[in-house]
Design a protein around this motif. Sequence first.
Motif, PDB file in Angstrom:
ATOM      1  N   ASP A  51       0.840  -1.209   0.000  1.00 16.50           N
ATOM      2  CA  ASP A  51       0.000   0.000   0.000  1.00 16.50           C
ATOM      3  C   ASP A  51       0.871   1.253   0.000  1.00 16.50           C
ATOM      4  O   ASP A  51       0.546   2.254  -0.638  1.00 16.50           O
ATOM      5  CB  ASP A  51      -0.927   0.014   1.220  1.00 16.50           C
ATOM      6  N   LEU A  52       1.974   1.169   0.734  1.00 16.14           N
ATOM      7  CA  LEU A  52       2.881   2.318   0.792  1.00 16.14           C
ATOM      8  C   LEU A  52       3.505   2.567  -0.585  1.00 16.14           C
ATOM      9  O   LEU A  52       3.559   3.700  -1.064  1.00 16.14           O
ATOM     10  CB  LEU A  52       3.959   2.022   1.831  1.00 16.14           C
ATOM     11  N   ILE A  53       3.903   1.483  -1.244  1.00 16.92           N
ATOM     12  CA  ILE A  53       4.509   1.630  -2.581  1.00 16.92           C
ATOM     13  C   ILE A  53       3.474   2.189  -3.568  1.00 16.92           C
ATOM     14  O   ILE A  53       3.754   3.102  -4.344  1.00 16.92           O
ATOM     15  CB  ILE A  53       5.081   0.272  -3.064  1.00 16.92           C
ATOM     16  N   ALA A  54       2.256   1.663  -3.488  1.00 15.74           N
ATOM     17  CA  ALA A  54       1.195   2.102  -4.408  1.00 15.74           C
ATOM     18  C   ALA A  54       0.897   3.595  -4.248  1.00 15.74           C
ATOM     19  O   ALA A  54       0.448   4.253  -5.186  1.00 15.74           O
ATOM     20  CB  ALA A  54      -0.067   1.279  -4.172  1.00 15.74           C
ATOM     21  N   ALA A  55       1.138   4.127  -3.051  1.00 12.95           N
ATOM     22  CA  ALA A  55       0.792   5.531  -2.786  1.00 12.95           C
ATOM     23  C   ALA A  55       1.872   6.511  -3.260  1.00 12.95           C
ATOM     24  O   ALA A  55       1.661   7.724  -3.238  1.00 12.95           O
ATOM     25  CB  ALA A  55       0.548   5.707  -1.281  1.00 12.95           C
ATOM     26  N   LEU A  56       3.029   6.004  -3.713  1.00 13.22           N
ATOM     27  CA  LEU A  56       4.102   6.915  -4.138  1.00 13.22           C
ATOM     28  C   LEU A  56       3.731   7.640  -5.445  1.00 13.22           C
ATOM     29  O   LEU A  56       3.107   7.049  -6.330  1.00 13.22           O
ATOM     30  CB  LEU A  56       5.408   6.132  -4.344  1.00 13.22           C
ATOM     31  N   ASP A  57       4.175   8.893  -5.552  1.00 13.67           N
ATOM     32  CA  ASP A  57       3.869   9.730  -6.733  1.00 13.67           C
ATOM     33  C   ASP A  57       4.270   9.067  -8.049  1.00 13.67           C
ATOM     34  O   ASP A  57       3.575   9.176  -9.048  1.00 13.67           O
ATOM     35  CB  ASP A  57       4.671  11.054  -6.658  1.00 13.67           C
ATOM     36  N   ILE A  58       5.438   8.417  -8.049  1.00 16.47           N
ATOM     37  CA  ILE A  58       5.971   7.899  -9.314  1.00 16.47           C
ATOM     38  C   ILE A  58       5.390   6.526  -9.678  1.00 16.47           C
ATOM     39  O   ILE A  58       5.689   5.997 -10.744  1.00 16.47           O
ATOM     40  CB  ILE A  58       7.525   7.815  -9.292  1.00 16.47           C
ATOM     41  N   VAL A  59       4.559   5.976  -8.796  1.00 12.79           N
ATOM     42  CA  VAL A  59       4.048   4.611  -9.032  1.00 12.79           C
ATOM     43  C   VAL A  59       2.626   4.649  -9.590  1.00 12.79           C
ATOM     44  O   VAL A  59       1.751   5.335  -9.050  1.00 12.79           O
ATOM     45  CB  VAL A  59       4.094   3.785  -7.726  1.00 12.79           C
ATOM     46  N   GLN A  60       2.422   3.890 -10.680  1.00 10.84           N
ATOM     47  CA  GLN A  60       1.063   3.803 -11.251  1.00 10.84           C
ATOM     48  C   GLN A  60       0.326   2.597 -10.684  1.00 10.84           C
ATOM     49  O   GLN A  60      -0.846   2.661 -10.348  1.00 10.84           O
ATOM     50  CB  GLN A  60       1.184   3.680 -12.767  1.00 10.84           C
ATOM     51  N   ASP A  61       1.033   1.458 -10.550  1.00 10.27           N
ATOM     52  CA  ASP A  61       0.371   0.229 -10.099  1.00 10.27           C
ATOM     53  C   ASP A  61       1.413  -0.733  -9.514  1.00 10.27           C
ATOM     54  O   ASP A  61       2.579  -0.694  -9.919  1.00 10.27           O
ATOM     55  CB  ASP A  61      -0.331  -0.437 -11.305  1.00 10.27           C
ATOM     56  N   VAL A  62       0.971  -1.562  -8.593  1.00 11.26           N
ATOM     57  CA  VAL A  62       1.865  -2.579  -8.012  1.00 11.26           C
ATOM     58  C   VAL A  62       1.120  -3.900  -7.978  1.00 11.26           C
ATOM     59  O   VAL A  62      -0.071  -3.931  -7.656  1.00 11.26           O
ATOM     60  CB  VAL A  62       2.219  -2.280  -6.529  1.00 11.26           C
ATOM     61  N   LYS A  63       1.810  -4.981  -8.291  1.00 14.80           N
ATOM     62  CA  LYS A  63       1.168  -6.300  -8.214  1.00 14.80           C
ATOM     63  C   LYS A  63       2.100  -7.262  -7.500  1.00 14.80           C
ATOM     64  O   LYS A  63       3.298  -7.293  -7.783  1.00 14.80           O
ATOM     65  CB  LYS A  63       0.909  -6.848  -9.625  1.00 14.80           C
TER      66      LYS A  63
END
Length: 341
Positions: A51-63
């Motif tokens: 969730d923390l990674i997904a919330a970063l400005d440069i991140v569009q999506d994480v799986k």
Amino acid sequence: MIVILRQNPNPDQLESFIAWLKEKGVAVHTSVGESNTILGLVGDTSRLDIDLIAALDIVQDVKRVQEPYKNANRKFHPEDTVIPVGGTQIGGGTLTIMAGPCSVESEEQVVGIAKAVKASGATMLRGGAFKPRTSPYAFQGLGERGLEYLKTARAETGLPIVTELMDVTQLPLFKDVDVIQIGARNMQNFDLLKAVGHQEKPVMIKRGMSATYEEWLMSAEYVMAGGNENVILCERGIRTFETFTRNTLDLSCIPVLRYLTHLPVVVDPSHATGKYWLVEPMALGAVAAGADGVLIEVHNDPEHALCDGPQSLKPQVFDTVAKKLLTLHGVMQSVNGGAEV
Ligand code: PEP
Ligand code: MN
């Protein structure tokens, strides 16, 4: 884990993100495409907060491509876990039959039921001393005295005992029980899970009423992360729109958990259905589907039981059910090519 970056990420932000990921111990493989850059994270990603990674400005999506649980994961532990308990074992091709009253009501009651279920083939005595009741006005269990009566029943029958721990403060009283049960309502009581992870008794975790397999396995992971590998999962029905049965028994959890984890799986058709006449067919279904054990409530006088009478079997009915379960288990062993027991 796969991280898809937004188009044209800020180079400084990207550099510090990659450095942070490497600090967390994962290797980062970067693929630059025409429109998007993708990071492939390899290694132990269980400690990364998605969730923390997904919330970063440069991140569009994480799986996630790997499950967030490691100790409970069959990928890292292909052999089935077998748990030795007081001269018997849970898992490893055996059929564990846990039986007993919902609540310990008196010494005479629990010793009498223990003798009866033992004679019928039960391998463990299950009874509640501390009871999680929906109503504060309902019988709350005999507490410490109930634990003493369970120990008396064990001394008289040789059956190991499994009983529910509701609160961390009760743990010192549970030093002499054989298996500690964590009830459905406490499946995500993380302090309780940590506490039982730091002691040696096997722990049986009942599935929360609305818990997914992953949430349930993460509860097992809490116990195992503390150093206690002896965890048993108990399916006890989940909440659905159906009201005829107390809960809805999810038998498909047996093959699913077999695939996802190496931990033994026990099925509780009593709390799953809430009706004594549904216990036999559902217990047989569980054994046919490959459960390592069943948990069945048995009461000498269900009409006057202080808790869960409508779902409790009389000892003579349990006797028939236990015999059918043992016969079916033998058949399933030979059908599946294993040794007959
Ligand atoms: C129990 O096993 O007695 C019990 C209260 O079950 P559950 O936690 O599954 O509701
Ligand atoms: Mn009960």
